[in-house]
Design an enzyme around this catalytic site. Structure first.
Site, PDB file in Angstrom:
ATOM      1  N   HIS A 265       0.838  -1.210   0.000  1.00 46.62           N
ATOM      2  CA  HIS A 265       0.000   0.000   0.000  1.00 46.62           C
ATOM      3  C   HIS A 265       0.873   1.261   0.000  1.00 46.62           C
ATOM      4  O   HIS A 265       0.717   2.137  -0.864  1.00 46.62           O
ATOM      5  CB  HIS A 265      -0.913  -0.035   1.233  1.00 46.62           C
ATOM      6  CG  HIS A 265      -1.817   1.155   1.367  1.00 46.62           C
ATOM      7  ND1 HIS A 265      -3.125   1.146   0.926  1.00 46.62           N
ATOM      8  CD2 HIS A 265      -1.606   2.390   1.896  1.00 46.62           C
ATOM      9  CE1 HIS A 265      -3.684   2.327   1.177  1.00 46.62           C
ATOM     10  NE2 HIS A 265      -2.784   3.099   1.770  1.00 46.62           N
ATOM     11  N   GLU A 266       1.804   1.331   0.938  1.00 44.79           N
ATOM     12  CA  GLU A 266       2.657   2.533   1.031  1.00 44.79           C
ATOM     13  C   GLU A 266       3.545   2.677  -0.196  1.00 44.79           C
ATOM     14  O   GLU A 266       3.873   3.788  -0.611  1.00 44.79           O
ATOM     15  CB  GLU A 266       3.507   2.503   2.309  1.00 44.79           C
ATOM     16  CG  GLU A 266       2.727   2.422   3.619  1.00 44.79           C
ATOM     17  CD  GLU A 266       1.697   3.532   3.811  1.00 44.79           C
ATOM     18  OE1 GLU A 266       1.842   4.601   3.183  1.00 44.79           O
ATOM     19  OE2 GLU A 266       0.728   3.318   4.572  1.00 44.79           O
ATOM     20  N   HIS A 269       1.794   4.673  -2.758  1.00 48.14           N
ATOM     21  CA  HIS A 269       1.988   6.114  -2.507  1.00 48.14           C
ATOM     22  C   HIS A 269       3.374   6.552  -2.976  1.00 48.14           C
ATOM     23  O   HIS A 269       3.529   7.593  -3.618  1.00 48.14           O
ATOM     24  CB  HIS A 269       1.875   6.408  -1.005  1.00 48.14           C
ATOM     25  CG  HIS A 269       0.472   6.381  -0.461  1.00 48.14           C
ATOM     26  ND1 HIS A 269      -0.539   7.156  -0.972  1.00 48.14           N
ATOM     27  CD2 HIS A 269      -0.076   5.699   0.586  1.00 48.14           C
ATOM     28  CE1 HIS A 269      -1.653   6.953  -0.273  1.00 48.14           C
ATOM     29  NE2 HIS A 269      -1.404   6.062   0.672  1.00 48.14           N
ATOM     30  N   GLU A 296      -4.583   8.273  -2.688  1.00 45.75           N
ATOM     31  CA  GLU A 296      -5.161   7.024  -2.182  1.00 45.75           C
ATOM     32  C   GLU A 296      -5.412   6.050  -3.338  1.00 45.75           C
ATOM     33  O   GLU A 296      -5.283   4.836  -3.174  1.00 45.75           O
ATOM     34  CB  GLU A 296      -6.452   7.323  -1.421  1.00 45.75           C
ATOM     35  CG  GLU A 296      -6.951   6.200  -0.536  1.00 45.75           C
ATOM     36  CD  GLU A 296      -6.004   5.858   0.627  1.00 45.75           C
ATOM     37  OE1 GLU A 296      -5.059   6.628   0.903  1.00 45.75           O
ATOM     38  OE2 GLU A 296      -6.219   4.789   1.238  1.00 45.75           O
TER      39      GLU A 296
END
Lengths: 498, 498
Positions: A265-266, A269, A296
């Site tokens: 997930h990170e 980003h 997001e």
């Protein structure tokens, strides 16, 4: 002599502010990962001092005339967009009188402190007075910014997180979701119950092996360790700036999946930040990430679209077996895939799966909008919250601890933030769909651990645009249409009922 | 209304500058320990931006009138000293015209770059033109600051590192050393040769065990890990600020002693910072460490006086055996002690022992003073350097790589720095001597691993004084007399011939 003297002065000014913001993000990363426990006090003063300097620069008396003058100069599209972002920064910084800024900061900090007591005690009444005071100030902020931005009070608050975001565009999209979700969740749970149960993945999973695997996965996705790091913090985040991205995670030796999926997930980003415009535009407002929705979307595209796919399960299964020295049916791709997409009704947003998550967000969005617009009173929040959970998810929270007290956002002053989560998830689905249609090798690439086709499309269509366009225009340019809930719905139907 | 309005305004201003300096020291620590390799460019801009802001604050047009006004206000001794330090900061920052500052920065960077080529090539002529340009600018700086400070040109440069330091006080001290050192070194080497040879300490010494031992030693000396860390960097240092001290070291698996002694040295610096005035004075100039001489005295006091003593060898021997799982005669206190104080003539300052080190410094001090004062030309430096080594150490460098090209200082613009090393070593001896006389438990405490008696004396007599006094007055208050070379000489005679 330059042809755009006022604009050029503004660029120099914003470049300086950007350098200070970058320094602040190093201080913030250090505070979360490295700083010894006793050092909070001087750090707080450093941060306040640097933020104060940036605020002084952004509200200097000559800034407005410079913005006005620059608007009369002949600017190309990037410079025009940069000037638009500069003005938006300036409005948000200069709109509020200093005493309101002070009162808000104090009310946020006071309310958050009471909330930290009230939540474990499931005692909404305890935090109600502080929350009323805070909401009153937030509405004052919204009202003042609404006038300056020429938008509604809710949109003015939303604009702080999602520039140019508008409730009028969110409402129909969330109406669509709300129309099909309750029935769909039932269908998914029925289908899931009709299949054999998943097999457990049992540990322990040593931290060093989890870390090595996380680094390997980040490299697979495209993370450049010459310009970034992976460390540990209590709350995982992606910090830093495009030249130096600092991802963090938190390891649990009994459950590798939390850190594993968190790192993916990170990294989503991080890849967005890496791909932002470089060179001249890097330190300028137009070179920044577009807003919370696109940010997001990039993390959820990696975590939810790419890395919960059948293709990824096939790629990652042997790596997991090697990393942890495990084996058997539980570690076969099919079991990993089905575990990764299990659905469950629950009270807690941060534990929710892809299918039920939007329900959590829609409930909060409807409530915060009504509260901000004065159509509802805070006294009625717990009842309205529980009614929403009954209607959308068919469950009723037993108390406010797992109900309206669960999230820090409102109690810390973040009103207008919640919709960005689900808008991000929907945007992710639409972008992943478009990437797959533009390049047939996207999904097969993931199956080989080759993320280059996906990343190349994202770089070209999203990352490299910075803040040139509004989120809506960016999505339209990239996928041929604005946010379309049908794409997200189709994704969910395919994955969960297909 | 305050009775000291101008002074109070200055305190607020310097408090802000201090917060920025602290932020800079976090950035600098991060750069040396954590920053990914590709991130140098944005970091350089952050640092330049914050330094620029501090320079603007320190050279603001209203600062001089405020300093003048504050001098007429009724100030207590701490405020009076604080104002003196503020004025000193201001003079150093405002004395130079901007074009000289720019030219100097460029010349420093250019000369250092050529030096990085010239040193391995042992080619002094290659760096001579850049060094001539740089020295010319350094002399301009010295001349301007000399007029502002009312001191000689050399003292003005020295003042940048050692506030209120004066060559007139250094010369007799160094004359004394120069008088006895050449003969003394011969005596020590003869005495050493007459004893049986040392036994080798053979490894390997795993990094993790070295690190655990280093942390344990830091705790023994009094380092507070709630307010500090130990990390790894290429060049070891003690960074951060009193609330958050960041010590670094560098491990060699074949030789534990380099990191071990380095950690003890840096911990001496750290303990000084920890003990500086807290509360109101912490962020003020008077709350800072006194200067390079006292700082170096604190690191050398721990490394050379306390931790190369017989008492410390007795304390540490069993810890080393436990840490590395070793044993035998090599790891007995006597062998450890004698290894720790071995003496050897050599060309390289940074490899020198306690006895020969002052000779390296005196040679450099005499030469830089003559060059700054125009009594010598740079063309003659290599010959003069080698003559000095022959006279003081009885050896002649085979080339300039191990001769006048070995240190970065002059080539990076640091003129007037060298004497602080040996003044620090002599000050350390005098302070350790006074501490032992004031509290008979200082040396026995070290033998038990109890540094509290030593630290209590240092806290009370040195650390807590910050920059209240000049180095000379501080030493006189603490030991009853100004720097006395006889104390250092007595220490050397006792340790090496006793």
């Amino acid at each position: 002599m330059t042809a755009t003297p006022a604009y050029d002065l503004l660029e120099a000014r914003f470049r300086k502010m950007n350098a200070i913001s970058e320094a602040l993000s190093v201080l913030s990363w250090d505070m979360a990962t490295m700083m010894p426990e006793g050092a909070a006090e001087p750090r707080a003063e450093q941060v306040a001092t640097l933020k104060g300097i940036n605020h002084e620069l952004l509200t200097a008396p000559d800034l407005e005339p410079l913005l006005d003058q620059a608007a009369t100069e002949a600017l190309d599209p990037w410079r025009t967009a940069n000037l638009r972002e500069m003005r938006r920064d300036w409005i948000h910084a200069s709109a509020l009188p200093a005493d309101l800024v002070d009162a808000l900061a104090r009310a946020e900090s006071a309310c958050e402190m009471v909330w930290r007591q009230a939540r474990p005690a499931a005692d909404f009444k305890q935090v109600l007075p502080a929350l009323k005071l805070l909401l009153g100030l937030v509405r004052d902020v919204g009202q003042i910014k609404a006038e300056r931005l020429g938008v509604s009070i809710y949109d003015a608050l939303l604009d702080q997180y999602e520039p140019l975001g508008r409730a009028a565009e969110i409402d129909p999209v969330f109406d669509h979701l709300e129309g099909f979700l309750p029935g769909f969740i039932g269908e998914v749970l029925d289908a899931q119950a009709s299949r054999p149960p998943f097999l457990d993945l049992s540990g322990p999973f040593p931290v060093e092996r989890q870390k090595a695997l996380g680094i390997r996965m980040m490299e697979v996705l495209g993370f450049d360790f010459r310009h970034g790091r992976l460390d540990v913090s209590h709350h995982p985040f992606c910090g830093g700036y495009p030249g130096d991205i600092r991802v963090t995670t938190r390891y649990n030796e009994d459950d590798f999946a939390s850190a594993f999926m968190g790192v993916l997930h990170e990294t989503g980003h991080a890849l967005y930040e890496f791909g932002l415009p470089s060179g001249h535009w890097r330190p300028q407002p137009v070179g920044r990430a577009r807003g919370m929705v696109v940010h997001e979307s990039q993390s959820l595209l990696m975590e939810m679209q790419a890395c919960r796919s059948r293709e990824f399960a096939g790629f990652v299964a042997p790596l997991l077996r090697d990393s942890f020295g495990v084996g058997g049916a539980a570690w076969e791709p099919d079991n990993l895939y089905r575990r990764g997409i299990r659905v469950k009704r629950g009270f807690i947003r941060v534990e929710a799966d892809e299918v039920t998550y939007p329900a959590h967000v829609i409930i909060r969005y409807r409530l915060e909008k009504a509260l901000i617009e004065g159509r509802m009173e805070l006294d009625d929040l717990p009842a309205a919250w529980n009614e929403g959970y009954g209607r959308l998810l068919g469950i009723t929270p037993p108390d406010d601890r797992v109900g309206c007290l669960q999230d820090i956002h409102w109690f810390g002053g973040a009103w207008g933030y919640f919709p960005t989560y689900t808008l991000g998830a929907m945007t992710a689905a639409q972008l992943f769909d478009a990437a797959g249609k533009a390049d047939a090798d996207v999904a097969p690439g993931i199956g080989r651990g080759d993320f280059k086709p996906l990343l190349a499309w994202l770089r070209a269509n999203i990352h490299s645009k910075g803040s040139l366009l509004s989120t809506s225009d960016l999505l339209t340019q990239a996928t041929g249409r604005p946010l379309d809930p049908a794409v997200f719905e189709a994704h969910l139907r395919r994955r969960y009922l297909g």
